[in-house]
Design a protein around this motif. Structure first.
Motif, PDB file in Angstrom:
ATOM      1  N   UNK A  75      74.314  41.191  46.357  1.00  0.00           N
ATOM      2  CA  UNK A  75      74.122  40.955  47.792  1.00  0.00           C
ATOM      3  C   UNK A  75      72.725  40.413  48.080  1.00  0.00           C
ATOM      4  N   UNK A  76      71.718  40.957  47.405  1.00  0.00           N
ATOM      5  CA  UNK A  76      70.347  40.476  47.629  1.00  0.00           C
ATOM      6  C   UNK A  76      70.208  39.008  47.222  1.00  0.00           C
ATOM      7  N   UNK A  77      70.744  38.669  46.084  1.00  0.00           N
ATOM      8  CA  UNK A  77      70.690  37.274  45.625  1.00  0.00           C
ATOM      9  C   UNK A  77      71.506  36.381  46.556  1.00  0.00           C
ATOM     10  N   UNK A  78      72.694  36.862  46.927  1.00  0.00           N
ATOM     11  CA  UNK A  78      73.564  36.079  47.794  1.00  0.00           C
ATOM     12  C   UNK A  78      72.942  35.770  49.142  1.00  0.00           C
ATOM     13  N   UNK A  79      72.197  36.726  49.704  1.00  0.00           N
ATOM     14  CA  UNK A  79      71.553  36.492  51.002  1.00  0.00           C
ATOM     15  C   UNK A  79      70.599  35.300  50.932  1.00  0.00           C
ATOM     16  N   UNK A  80      69.908  35.183  49.825  1.00  0.00           N
ATOM     17  CA  UNK A  80      68.994  34.044  49.661  1.00  0.00           C
ATOM     18  C   UNK A  80      69.762  32.743  49.480  1.00  0.00           C
ATOM     19  N   UNK A  81      70.878  32.815  48.778  1.00  0.00           N
ATOM     20  CA  UNK A  81      71.665  31.612  48.527  1.00  0.00           C
ATOM     21  C   UNK A  81      72.335  31.072  49.785  1.00  0.00           C
ATOM     22  N   UNK A  82      72.640  31.937  50.734  1.00  0.00           N
ATOM     23  CA  UNK A  82      73.264  31.480  51.984  1.00  0.00           C
ATOM     24  C   UNK A  82      72.360  30.459  52.664  1.00  0.00           C
ATOM     25  N   UNK A  83      71.055  30.664  52.576  1.00  0.00           N
ATOM     26  CA  UNK A  83      70.114  29.717  53.196  1.00  0.00           C
ATOM     27  C   UNK A  83      70.186  28.333  52.565  1.00  0.00           C
ATOM     28  N   UNK A  84      70.688  28.234  51.347  1.00  0.00           N
ATOM     29  CA  UNK A  84      70.777  26.942  50.660  1.00  0.00           C
ATOM     30  C   UNK A  84      72.062  26.194  50.995  1.00  0.00           C
ATOM     31  N   UNK A  85      72.909  26.766  51.828  1.00  0.00           N
ATOM     32  CA  UNK A  85      74.160  26.104  52.200  1.00  0.00           C
ATOM     33  C   UNK A  85      74.018  25.407  53.544  1.00  0.00           C
ATOM     34  N   UNK A  86      75.016  24.573  53.836  1.00  0.00           N
ATOM     35  CA  UNK A  86      75.085  23.939  55.155  1.00  0.00           C
ATOM     36  C   UNK A  86      76.302  24.471  55.919  1.00  0.00           C
ATOM     37  N   UNK A  87      76.728  25.670  55.557  1.00  0.00           N
ATOM     38  CA  UNK A  87      77.848  26.291  56.268  1.00  0.00           C
ATOM     39  C   UNK A  87      77.481  26.479  57.739  1.00  0.00           C
ATOM     40  N   UNK A  88      78.483  26.455  58.588  1.00  0.00           N
ATOM     41  CA  UNK A  88      78.253  26.705  60.013  1.00  0.00           C
ATOM     42  C   UNK A  88      77.610  28.080  60.183  1.00  0.00           C
TER      43      UNK A  88
END
Length: 135
Positions: free
Chosen positions: A61-74
């Motif tokens: 979850x900690x890693x994933x939270x950072x990766x969300x910022x690298x997406x262009x998802x709505x």
């Protein structure tokens, strides 16, 4: 890489759960050689699995939270992924801790939390993965 306010909030909330994982480890160690709360092999197995899953899924979850910022998802999808990353460890480990019965070998209905958490985790990770693959 700059961390978004949303990521900072969710990272903070997730990190605050770490002492509960530590307490779970302490609890398990305190039960070694005793016949107190953990009375059946199923309880022992479920509690160990709950503790292990909590630790691993919180790291994910900690890693994933950072990766969300690298997406262009709505933005709404990003929040759904963030909440899913936070909820999955709580549901899965909670299910493992609340599902074993006091006696017997049939898990309680709390086992459904494990399935719900696993489903949320799967959908969350597929969404995150696709968001990273297809910006």
């Amino acid at each position: 890489m700059e961390i978004s306010d949303a990521a900072r909030l969710m990272l903070g909330l997730t990190i605050v759960t770490v002492p509960t994982i530590e307490f779970g480890g302490y609890f398990l160690l305190s039960q070694v050689g005793r016949n107190n709360i953990i009375r059946t092999p199923m309880q022992r197995t479920f509690y160990r699995a709950g503790h292990a899953h909590a630790g691993v899924l919180v790291l994910l979850a900690l890693i994933g939270q950072l990766l969300v910022d690298a997406t262009t998802l709505a933005e709404g999808v990003q929040w759904a992924v963030r909440v899913g990353l936070f909820a999955a460890p709580l549901l899965v480990s909670g299910g493992f801790f609340f599902a074993p019965p006091r006696e017997g070998d049939k898990p309680t209905r709390f086992i459904l939390l494990i399935y719900a958490g696993a489903l949320i985790l799967a959908v969350t990770m597929i969404t995150l993965g696709l968001g990273l693959l297809f910006p």
